[in-house]
Design a protein around this motif. Structure first.
Motif, short mmCIF file in Angstrom:
data_model
loop_
_atom_site.label_atom_id
_atom_site.label_comp_id
_atom_site.label_asym_id
_atom_site.label_seq_id
_atom_site.Cartn_x
_atom_site.Cartn_y
_atom_site.Cartn_z
N PRO A 127 -16.05 -19.12 105.69
CA PRO A 127 -15.46 -19.09 107.03
C PRO A 127 -15.68 -20.41 107.76
CG PRO A 127 -17.47 -17.80 106.97
CD PRO A 127 -17.16 -18.16 105.56
N LYS A 128 -14.76 -20.75 108.63
CA LYS A 128 -14.89 -21.97 109.42
C LYS A 128 -16.05 -21.83 110.40
CE LYS A 128 -9.99 -23.19 109.14
NZ LYS A 128 -8.75 -23.48 109.90
N GLY A 129 -16.65 -22.96 110.69
CA GLY A 129 -17.81 -22.95 111.58
C GLY A 129 -17.53 -22.40 112.96
N ASP A 130 -16.29 -22.54 113.43
CA ASP A 130 -15.96 -22.07 114.76
C ASP A 130 -15.23 -20.72 114.71
OD1 ASP A 130 -13.70 -22.97 113.54
OD2 ASP A 130 -12.91 -24.08 115.26
N GLY A 131 -15.24 -20.07 113.54
CA GLY A 131 -14.54 -18.81 113.40
C GLY A 131 -15.34 -17.66 114.00
N PHE A 132 -14.69 -16.50 114.08
CA PHE A 132 -15.36 -15.34 114.66
C PHE A 132 -16.49 -14.86 113.75
CE2 PHE A 132 -15.69 -10.67 114.95
CZ PHE A 132 -16.12 -10.57 116.26
N ILE A 133 -16.24 -14.87 112.42
CA ILE A 133 -17.25 -14.45 111.46
C ILE A 133 -18.03 -15.68 111.00
CG2 ILE A 133 -17.67 -13.38 109.22
CD1 ILE A 133 -15.12 -11.79 109.59
N GLU A 135 -20.80 -17.72 108.72
CA GLU A 135 -21.36 -17.67 107.38
C GLU A 135 -22.87 -17.62 107.47
OE1 GLU A 135 -20.59 -19.90 103.14
OE2 GLU A 135 -20.79 -21.14 104.93
N SER A 136 -23.48 -16.73 106.69
CA SER A 136 -24.93 -16.60 106.72
C SER A 136 -25.60 -17.83 106.14
CB SER A 136 -25.37 -15.35 105.95
OG SER A 136 -25.17 -15.54 104.56
N GLN A 137 -26.86 -18.05 106.53
CA GLN A 137 -27.60 -19.20 106.02
C GLN A 137 -27.81 -19.08 104.52
OE1 GLN A 137 -28.44 -21.95 107.81
NE2 GLN A 137 -28.92 -22.78 105.78
N ALA A 138 -27.98 -17.85 104.02
CA ALA A 138 -28.18 -17.66 102.58
C ALA A 138 -26.96 -18.13 101.80
CB ALA A 138 -28.45 -16.19 102.28
N ARG A 139 -25.77 -17.86 102.28
CA ARG A 139 -24.55 -18.30 101.60
C ARG A 139 -24.40 -19.81 101.67
NH1 ARG A 139 -21.70 -14.02 99.91
NH2 ARG A 139 -21.93 -12.05 101.01
N LYS A 140 -24.76 -20.40 102.80
CA LYS A 140 -24.72 -21.86 102.92
C LYS A 140 -25.68 -22.50 101.92
CE LYS A 140 -23.54 -21.93 107.86
NZ LYS A 140 -24.01 -22.32 109.22
N ASP A 141 -26.87 -21.92 101.80
CA ASP A 141 -27.87 -22.47 100.87
C ASP A 141 -27.35 -22.44 99.44
OD1 ASP A 141 -29.55 -22.88 103.00
OD2 ASP A 141 -30.74 -21.07 102.66
N VAL A 142 -26.70 -21.34 99.06
CA VAL A 142 -26.17 -21.22 97.70
C VAL A 142 -25.11 -22.29 97.45
CG1 VAL A 142 -24.73 -19.78 96.21
CG2 VAL A 142 -26.67 -18.79 97.38
N ARG A 143 -24.20 -22.49 98.38
CA ARG A 143 -23.14 -23.49 98.20
C ARG A 143 -23.74 -24.88 98.09
NH1 ARG A 143 -19.88 -24.65 101.74
NH2 ARG A 143 -20.62 -23.55 103.61
N ASN A 144 -24.72 -25.18 98.91
CA ASN A 144 -25.34 -26.50 98.88
C ASN A 144 -26.14 -26.73 97.60
OD1 ASN A 144 -24.32 -27.15 101.42
ND2 ASN A 144 -26.11 -26.36 102.49
N GLU A 145 -26.86 -25.72 97.17
CA GLU A 145 -27.72 -25.87 95.98
C GLU A 145 -26.89 -26.07 94.72
OE1 GLU A 145 -31.12 -23.44 93.44
OE2 GLU A 145 -30.71 -22.91 95.53
N PHE A 146 -25.78 -25.34 94.61
CA PHE A 146 -25.01 -25.40 93.38
C PHE A 146 -23.80 -26.33 93.47
CE2 PHE A 146 -27.10 -21.21 93.24
CZ PHE A 146 -27.86 -21.41 92.10
N GLY A 147 -23.59 -26.94 94.63
CA GLY A 147 -22.55 -27.94 94.76
C GLY A 147 -21.14 -27.40 94.65
N ASP A 149 -17.71 -25.84 96.83
CA ASP A 149 -17.15 -25.83 98.17
C ASP A 149 -16.46 -24.51 98.50
OD1 ASP A 149 -15.00 -25.99 96.51
OD2 ASP A 149 -14.16 -27.82 97.37
N MET A 150 -16.75 -23.48 97.71
CA MET A 150 -16.22 -22.15 97.95
C MET A 150 -17.37 -21.16 97.99
SD MET A 150 -12.99 -22.36 95.33
CE MET A 150 -13.95 -23.31 94.16
N GLY A 151 -17.12 -20.00 98.54
CA GLY A 151 -18.16 -18.99 98.62
C GLY A 151 -18.07 -18.01 97.47
N LEU A 152 -19.22 -17.65 96.91
CA LEU A 152 -19.26 -16.61 95.90
C LEU A 152 -19.29 -15.26 96.60
CD1 LEU A 152 -21.90 -18.02 93.39
CD2 LEU A 152 -19.43 -18.00 93.12
N GLU A 153 -18.32 -14.41 96.32
CA GLU A 153 -18.29 -13.10 96.95
C GLU A 153 -19.34 -12.19 96.31
OE1 GLU A 153 -14.18 -11.90 96.68
OE2 GLU A 153 -13.75 -12.84 98.60
N GLY A 154 -19.79 -11.23 97.09
CA GLY A 154 -20.86 -10.36 96.63
C GLY A 154 -22.09 -10.56 97.49
N ALA A 155 -23.22 -10.05 97.04
CA ALA A 155 -24.46 -10.19 97.79
C ALA A 155 -24.81 -11.67 97.97
CB ALA A 155 -25.59 -9.46 97.08
#
Length: 213
Positions: A127-133, A135-147, A149-155
């Motif tokens: 989700p965009k940073g200025d969107g209504f929903i 993104e959780s910090q956990a999802r941001k951490d996953v994207r940054n750690e694994f490089g 630019d998309m989100g993995l759906e699921g837990a």
């Protein structure tokens, strides 16, 4: 798409696959209990898909704290002009959701020493940073750690349960596989990328690229 892949083999399809279709998180945990009771060393279990399983776990949580599944709760909230909590009783909701998804399913799978486990999920744009929903910090951490630019759906912490994390991508009709993490690699280069000729050859392509010396 496990069923369609099996059908692609026609008469040569393997005969040792048992397919379970689940509708609720309770059915998922019951099915896993059956599998763990009957499994033999060397067996495989594939979950399609962890995104849907996470949705079923959330539905269980919403049903327990709000008396309806997540979609019905959000629709009622929309119909009421978005009044009411976005997440009802958060502490209770996530305790039930994670307890079913992690404790009663995913952790049991990851701790079993006999089963080989294949988990699949889908991708979505974060989700965009200025969107209504947000993104959780956990999802941001996953994207940054694994490089990626998309989100993995699921837990949110799903990738940390896997020994090997692969990203399949399709461009101009060609499927490629990118290794994001491989704790079991037998090669010096653990961040490789290789083309996948067709859906029947993925396993052999992976083995030749990441396991054979």
């Amino acid at each position: 798409k496990i069923q369609s892949v099996v059908q692609a083999y026609a008469a040569a399809a393997p005969k040792n696959i048992r397919y379970y279709q689940i509708r609720t998180m309770n059915e998922a945990t019951d099915t896993l209990a059956t599998i763990l009771a009957e499994r033999q060393p060397g067996d495989w279990v594939a979950v399609e898909s962890m995104s849907r399983l996470w949705e079923k776990a959330q539905d269980m949580g919403y049903m327990a704290v709000a008396g309806m599944d997540k979609a019905a709760y959000m629709e009622r909230r929309r119909a009421n002009g978005r009044t009411g909590a976005v997440t009802p009783k958060p502490d209770d909701l996530w305790s039930i959701t994670k307890g079913a998804h992690d404790g009663a399913f995913l952790e049991l799978l990851s701790q079993d020493s006999f089963l080989n486990v294949l988990l699949t999920t889908t991708l979505s744009r974060p989700p965009k940073g200025d969107g209504f929903i947000k993104e959780s910090q956990a999802r941001k951490d996953v994207r940054n750690e694994f490089g990626i630019d998309m989100g993995l759906e699921g837990a949110p912490r799903l990738p940390y349960y896997a020994q090997t994390l692969l990203l399949l991508d399709k461009k101009m009709g060609q499927v490629s596989c990118r290794v994001l993490r491989d704790n079991l690699s037998k090669t010096d280069d653990v961040a490789v990328e290789f083309d996948v000729a067709d859906r029947k050859s993925f396993a052999s392509d992976f083995w030749a690229t990441c396991r054979e010396l």
